[in-house]
Enzyme design. Sequence first.
Site, short mmCIF file in Angstrom:
data_model
loop_
_atom_site.label_atom_id
_atom_site.label_comp_id
_atom_site.label_asym_id
_atom_site.label_seq_id
_atom_site.Cartn_x
_atom_site.Cartn_y
_atom_site.Cartn_z
N ASP A 159 0.85 -1.20 0.00
CA ASP A 159 0.00 0.00 0.00
C ASP A 159 0.88 1.25 0.00
OD1 ASP A 159 -2.36 -1.68 0.35
OD2 ASP A 159 -1.58 -2.02 2.36
N HIS A 187 -4.55 -3.55 6.47
CA HIS A 187 -4.33 -3.80 5.03
C HIS A 187 -5.68 -4.23 4.45
CE1 HIS A 187 -2.85 -5.14 1.22
NE2 HIS A 187 -3.34 -6.36 1.44
#
Length: 329
Positions: A159, A187
């Site tokens: 990410d 996440h």
Amino acid sequence: MKDPITISITGAAGNIGYALLFRIASGSVFGADQPVNLHLIEIEPALPALQGVVMELDDCAFPLLKNIVATADLAEGFKNADWALLVGSVPRKAGMERNDLLGINGKIFTGQGQAIAANAKPTCKTLVVGNPCNTNCLIAMSNATGLPKNQFFAMTRLDENRAKSQLAAKAGVHSSQVTNLCIWGNHSATQYPDFVHAKIDGKPVTEVISDREWLEGEFIATVQQRGAAIIKARGASSAASAANAALDTVMALSTPTAEGDWHSVAICSNGEYGIEPGIMASMPIRTKADGSWEVVEGLEIDDFSQGKIDATIAELKEERDAVKDLIPG
Ligand code: NDP
């Protein structure tokens, strides 16, 4: 030549495993003077496929690859591990609720946490990649009796890398010019890529990119939905970039962080930034010269960021509550 280190990898015959192993064996992760042993762990039905991967590793004749173990036995697989990379997990199937997935995978990570504690080196670091990775990691850590909690990590580096690449493209610079990018929380689609503290060439991103509406809207949504966009485009998940991010995480936790910068990884909260202790949340982390790490504290969190952080932490608490039976004590 140094003594070999042992890297244990679950889900080793999967797509991410395939993109991970050859880079570790080549020396590009732990260095050109560091021999490695690879312990490849799979479930029984995947052992024939794993044998094919072993044949390919053999055929590379990597000078640094000393020994390969391919096994479905967790005790053998985690024996003397310096790093445990937990990649394998059961994918969510149509009609499956998130809590079902948490429960199914939770049981896997209970056993793996116990096996790491019983067989790996006491200094073994564990990185969980298999989703839902924060909560899988919480379960593994909670069941790894005797191992320090600060040796357990869940991956949010993909990410971070995605966020850096989006900001760089918007600003017309190279992604290496983007620093101080923290992913907060889970996440998952609730993660918060913190553009407020991120910098481009040392300047706040908000000064370089004046379009605050884009930062608050399209930027965050693009990072959050990037995995789905890749599946739509290539008809398969983002295994290569996930493997790359796992290795970035290992390297970031093994080498000192550049002065003034930080990297993102989920760790067990000690109450930093008001995040409930015991939650496995992504935060800004610095790795120190002695190999230990610390949370970068004291960042000022504005109202917008606080709202986003609260939402992702709330999701992590829900996930934890859904698996509380798997967390001893
Ligand atoms: P992948 O190697 O593609 O993915 C493995 C895990 O990584 C999944 O949980 C996946 O989550 C997760 N992941 C994290 N980030 C990403 C990302 N950016 N893109 C894609 N995946 C990401 O899965 P495969 O099915 O190819 O391989 C899994 C292997 O694990 C198989 O060989 C299987 O036999 C093994 N396995 C092992 C188990 C065990 O150890 N007990 C249990 C189940 C499977 P997501 O599903 O959300 O994409």
